[in-house]
Enzyme design. Structure first.
Site, short mmCIF file in Angstrom:
data_model
loop_
_atom_site.label_atom_id
_atom_site.label_comp_id
_atom_site.label_asym_id
_atom_site.label_seq_id
_atom_site.Cartn_x
_atom_site.Cartn_y
_atom_site.Cartn_z
N ASP A 98 0.86 -1.18 0.00
CA ASP A 98 0.00 0.00 0.00
C ASP A 98 0.90 1.24 0.00
O ASP A 98 1.65 1.45 0.96
CB ASP A 98 -0.90 -0.03 1.24
N LYS A 154 2.38 9.23 -18.09
CA LYS A 154 1.69 10.50 -18.13
C LYS A 154 0.36 10.36 -17.39
O LYS A 154 -0.10 9.23 -17.26
CB LYS A 154 1.47 10.97 -19.57
N HIS A 184 3.86 7.15 -24.88
CA HIS A 184 3.88 5.92 -25.67
C HIS A 184 3.90 6.18 -27.18
O HIS A 184 4.24 5.31 -27.96
CB HIS A 184 2.76 4.97 -25.25
N LYS A 188 5.91 4.22 -30.99
CA LYS A 188 5.24 3.72 -32.21
C LYS A 188 6.25 3.66 -33.36
O LYS A 188 7.06 4.57 -33.53
CB LYS A 188 4.06 4.63 -32.59
N GLU A 222 -10.00 9.68 -32.83
CA GLU A 222 -10.38 8.41 -32.20
C GLU A 222 -11.88 8.21 -32.34
O GLU A 222 -12.64 9.19 -32.37
CB GLU A 222 -10.03 8.44 -30.71
N ASP A 241 -4.96 15.98 -22.23
CA ASP A 241 -4.82 14.53 -22.31
C ASP A 241 -4.00 14.13 -23.54
O ASP A 241 -3.27 13.14 -23.50
CB ASP A 241 -6.21 13.88 -22.38
N HIS A 246 1.34 13.74 -26.48
CA HIS A 246 1.54 13.01 -27.74
C HIS A 246 1.70 13.95 -28.94
O HIS A 246 2.62 13.81 -29.73
CB HIS A 246 0.37 12.06 -28.01
N LYS A 344 -12.32 12.73 -29.62
CA LYS A 344 -12.94 11.42 -29.39
C LYS A 344 -14.30 11.39 -30.08
O LYS A 344 -14.90 12.43 -30.31
CB LYS A 344 -13.11 11.19 -27.89
#
Ligand code: BG6
Length: 496
Positions: A98, A154, A184, A188, A222, A241, A246, A344
């Protein structure tokens, strides 16, 4: 059968990899599947040991039972092999702990091999608010020396100040060169190929500036909504975000000067210069140069989906779509617009970098031919397909009597068909291998994260000061009309 010999070329020092948040969504969806595939392809050294650490009090077997079910769901049936799973599971143990109370750290420290024999990597796949506390506990239990490194997911903070706070807390315990901040997108394949395209070829460089390039667009669209992350997402929105990390990293790779080598600091110094040269968008220009949107109920890929507010069941001004016009104030890029866009619940999933070169200075062709005369374009598709296309003008073959008929043709600069038929690695596979090998070129340095937040804070604070609210767009459509106007205002169109 996969080859299970080590082909990775990693250095010989054994590593104990501790994954904090080892039962969480990221670990189960990305980290363990990536480790599975690295095992499958023979990239993991025999000496690697992995410890999943999480709050739940359970045995190693219970943990493996959970992992097994998740791997079956994530790894395609064609790749699931019992002997590969056995190899992976032999490396794995589970440690209940914890972070808030510190219980379990002592047992964790006892499980790790001695520093003289082994490196330790602490992978924080937890809520970012716990990063500082994890560092303090690692220090208390002597897990922070030269042989230890830490990996941070992140988001690093939610604005410049909170980012500095996290960086300070982690930096109090780990030297900067032992901190791996993950983005990430840098793992790629096509993103790394962008570096090869720019710096392993001499063809593009003479054109790669304001004299040769008319505009650059970076789109990450997306189809998914915010899934079960509404509360997290609602505090961030598309700007924080996706753009802050990115998309700004992609922008850096397109715009940076050639680094002197692939050395981590050589590359990161050049990215940092781009971030620092981004012109802050003044309050008076925010309404022309930025667009925010929020999806309402609609249909995506034939499926009815609820609106953002219906999902959260409360009012919110968080944007699920953002489009921006950015400019870089330096000699190379002065005056070239960089249009950035992400959202999105858009009609389809695609991420691409679109670079439009300047048109020919004078056309020798008759008027009819000129109708089809298009400037050259370089289109780098990151996903779902990974390919690079150069769009060029060509003559339509044949004996046209009056005029030369022109057409746009596409030169495919993609990887070979043979490579295309191979499994496409998860971005985390590359990054995990680099972490194990202590190679930090593909990770983000402290000053980069802070420079990116500074530029983003200016926009977010400006929106609040002006009381700008996101415009609604129906899920499954290409965002609010203002996004089209954003490029049209400057004589450009989005490349979809
Ligand atoms: C994450 C964001 O960092 O990237 C998510 O938090 C987003 O909201 C995801 O969906 C997109 O990643 P990818 O690799 O699917 O494009």
């Amino acid at each position: 059968m996969p080859d299970i010999h080590n082909q990775s070329g990693l250095n010989d020092r054994p590593v104990d990899l501790v994954i904090f948040g080892g039962t969480g969504d990221l670990a189960m969806r990305m980290l363990f599947p990536s480790l599975y595939f690295l095992e499958y392809d023979g990239h993991l050294p025999d000496s690697l040991r992995i410890i999943a650490a999480a709050r739940k009090d359970m045995t190693r077997d219970e943990f493996l039972g959970i992992l097994d079910k998740r791997l079956q769901g994530v790894v395609g049936a064609g790749y699931l092999c019992e002997n590969i799973k056995t190899h992976l599971y032999d490396r794995l143990s589970y440690q209940p702990l914890d972070v808030e109370s510190g219980t379990g750290f002592e047992s964790l420290a006892k499980k790790l091999r001695h520093k003289d024999l082994c490196d330790m990597v602490a992978y924080c796949s937890t809520a970012p608010r716990l990063y500082g506390q994890i560092c303090e506990l690692l220090e208390i239990y002597g897990l922070t020396g030269d042989t230890c490194r830490i990996v941070l997911e992140k988001p690093i903070g939610h604005d410049l100040q909170s980012c500095k706070d996290v960086n300070d807390a982690v930096g109090a315990v780990f030297d900067e060169q032992r901190i791996y901040r993950i983005d990430h997108y840098l793992g790629k394949e096509t993103v790394q190929n962008l570096m090869a395209l720019r710096f392993a070829n001499s063809l593009f460089e003479p054109l790669w500036d304001a004299n040769g390039i008319e505009q650059v667009q970076i789109t990450v669209s997306e189809t998914i909504g915010v899934e079960d992350r509404w509360d997290y997402y609602n505090d961030y929105g598309a700007l924080k975000d996706m753009v802050q990390n990115h998309i700004m990293q992609l922008l850096c790779l397109v715009a940076m000067e050639p680094p002197t080598s692939m050395d981590a600091d050589a590359v990161r110094d050049e990215k940092l210069k781009v971030l620092r040269a981004l012109r802050p968008i003044p309050l008076s220009e925010l309404a022309q140069k930025t667009v925010a949107g929020q999806y309402t109920a609609g249909t995506v890929a034939g499926k009815d989906v609820p609106g953002y507010l219906d999902e959260g069941k409360k009012p919110s001004n968080t944007e699920t779509f953002v489009a921006l016009r950015a400019e870089i104030d330096n000699w190379r890029w002065a005056g070239v617009p960089f249009y950035l866009r992400t959202g999105k619940r858009l009609p389809y999933r695609h991420s691409q970098i679109f670079i439009q070169f300047k048109g020919v200075p004078h056309s020798i062709f008759p008027d009819e031919s000129n109708l089809s005369l298009e400037p050259n374009k370089l289109v780098i598709h990151l996903q779902p397909e990974e390919n690079i296309k150069l769009l060029m003008m060509n003559k339509v073959p044949g004996l046209g009597r009056d005029a030369t008929t022109l057409q746009e043709v596409s030169l495919d600069l993609s990887i070979s068909p043979e490579a295309r038929s191979r499994r496409r690695p998860i971005a985390y596979e590359r990054l995990l291998l680099d972490i194990l090998a202590d190679r930090s070129t593909l990770f983000v340095r402290r000053d980069e994260t802070e420079a990116a937040w500074q530029w983003i804070d200016n926009i977010a604070n400006g929106w609040s000061a002006l009381g700008m609210k996101p415009s609604p767009y129906v899920a499954g459509t290409w965002s609010p009309p203002a996004s089209v106007e954003l490029t049209e205002r400057y004589g450009h169109d989005w490349h979809d």
